[in-house]
Enzyme design. Structure first.
Site, PDB file in Angstrom:
ATOM      1  N   MET A   1     -31.426   3.382  -0.392  1.00  0.00           N
ATOM      2  CA  MET A   1     -30.516   3.937   0.594  1.00  0.00           C
ATOM      3  C   MET A   1     -30.083   2.851   1.579  1.00  0.00           C
ATOM      4  O   MET A   1     -30.729   1.809   1.694  1.00  0.00           O
ATOM      5  CB  MET A   1     -31.185   5.077   1.366  1.00  0.00           C
ATOM      6  CG  MET A   1     -31.513   6.282   0.493  1.00  0.00           C
ATOM      7  SD  MET A   1     -30.044   6.977  -0.278  1.00  0.00           S
ATOM      8  CE  MET A   1     -30.494   8.676  -0.426  1.00  0.00           C
ATOM      9  N   CYS A   2     -29.025   3.098   2.301  1.00  0.00           N
ATOM     10  CA  CYS A   2     -28.451   2.139   3.245  1.00  0.00           C
ATOM     11  C   CYS A   2     -28.611   2.663   4.672  1.00  0.00           C
ATOM     12  O   CYS A   2     -29.071   3.782   4.894  1.00  0.00           O
ATOM     13  CB  CYS A   2     -26.968   1.929   2.935  1.00  0.00           C
ATOM     14  SG  CYS A   2     -26.611   1.573   1.197  1.00  0.00           S
ATOM     15  N   ARG A   3     -28.206   1.841   5.620  1.00  0.00           N
ATOM     16  CA  ARG A   3     -28.146   2.247   7.025  1.00  0.00           C
ATOM     17  C   ARG A   3     -26.763   1.863   7.544  1.00  0.00           C
ATOM     18  O   ARG A   3     -26.193   0.845   7.146  1.00  0.00           O
ATOM     19  CB  ARG A   3     -29.203   1.547   7.877  1.00  0.00           C
ATOM     20  CG  ARG A   3     -30.651   1.762   7.445  1.00  0.00           C
ATOM     21  CD  ARG A   3     -31.194   3.135   7.834  1.00  0.00           C
ATOM     22  NE  ARG A   3     -30.834   4.141   6.835  1.00  0.00           N
ATOM     23  CZ  ARG A   3     -31.179   5.428   6.927  1.00  0.00           C
ATOM     24  NH1 ARG A   3     -31.857   5.858   7.985  1.00  0.00           N
ATOM     25  NH2 ARG A   3     -30.826   6.275   5.983  1.00  0.00           N
ATOM     26  N   ASN A 112     -23.722   6.130   2.802  1.00  0.00           N
ATOM     27  CA  ASN A 112     -25.136   6.019   2.467  1.00  0.00           C
ATOM     28  C   ASN A 112     -25.491   7.203   1.581  1.00  0.00           C
ATOM     29  O   ASN A 112     -25.160   8.340   1.908  1.00  0.00           O
ATOM     30  CB  ASN A 112     -26.001   6.033   3.728  1.00  0.00           C
ATOM     31  CG  ASN A 112     -27.471   6.220   3.414  1.00  0.00           C
ATOM     32  OD1 ASN A 112     -27.993   5.618   2.470  1.00  0.00           O
ATOM     33  ND2 ASN A 112     -28.141   7.062   4.181  1.00  0.00           N
TER      34      ASN A 112
END
Length: 258
Positions: A1-3, A112
């Site tokens: 996952m990303c931020r 995300n």
């Protein structure tokens, strides 16, 4: 996952969100607190609006914490609306063209989450994008497909409806050809005037989105994680909702069921 983190309000230096807070976006690239991947080192990007209609764009495939040019840019650039992203790949190649935000004309977009089993139906997803829009396809991510589909579904006329339709079509493809979880999304979209944000999931786990009006910044911070871990006043965007942020306020919109 990303931020990711975004801002909409009176002009501020990008560093006030990206680098200076104790839990800034750059800090989250090494020490995220609310996602499975603590480290988000598969690239980064910034899109910011100032005097021109189209946003400025700076992206690279290296970890955000290792780029001194990123810090220098954030110290010098002021903007009334900007988007920042640090990436943890869910399968697509680590490449500049896969780094968020994605930009087409005046629009910028970052995401995300994931569309379950996307690699198995990427061709079908790409074929849903009209030819005149597909010329903007540069990378291989599901995120970029969602952005381009939103253009196809009337982004200029109704960004809320277009983004909802794009997400719904990709979820339907995942349900037919992919795997569960079919959709987990937190996304931000802007035309330089307003900031549109989505939080949605096909199961009970939706990627986090928080927002807060800051008197010191005189604007809205909208983030994957609060910029100060002990700071009060953050609101969580409810799952299955979209929001529109402007300098005058925020409006929430429930997504259609299904």
């Amino acid at each position: 996952m990303c931020r990711w983190a975004a801002y909409c309000g009176e002009p501020i230096f990008l560093e006030d969100v990206m680098t200076r807070p104790r839990h800034s976006l750059i800090a989250q690239s090494q020490q995220a607190a609310e996602c499975k991947t603590v480290t988000n080192g598969d690239g980064f990007g910034l899109a910011w609006y100032d005097h021109r209609t189209a946003p400025g764009l700076y992206r690279d495939m290296y970890p955000a914490w290792s780029d001194p040019n990123l810090r220098a840019l954030c110290e010098q650039v002021r903007s009334h609306l900007f988007l920042g992203h640090v990436r943890a790949s869910t399968g697509s190649a680590v490449a500049r063209d896969n780094c968020h935000p994605f930009v087409v004309d005046r629009w910028s977009f970052m995401h995300n989450g994931q569309i379950g089993g996307f690699d198995g139906f990427r061709k079908q997803a790409d074929m849903m994008i009209p030819d005149e829009i597909y010329t903007n396809r540069r990378g291989t991510t599901d995120s970029e497909v969602m952005f381009l589909l939103a253009h196809a579904y009337g982004l200029e006329e109704d960004p809320i409806a277009a983004l909802s339709e794009a997400a719904g079509q990709l979820r339907a493809l995942s349900e037919a050809h992919g795997c569960a979880p079919h959709m987990r999304i937190s996304a931000a979209l802007s035309d330089g005037e307003a900031l549109y944000v989505m939080r949605a999931s096909s199961d009970h786990i939706a990627p986090t989105v928080y927002y807060k009006w800051s008197d010191s910044r005189r604007g809205w911070a909208v983030v994957s994680e609060p910029l100060e871990m002990d700071e009060t006043g953050w609101h969580e965007l409810p799952p299955s909702h979209l929001a529109r942020f402007t300098r005058s306020g925020v409006d929430l919109f429930p997504m259609a069921a299904g």
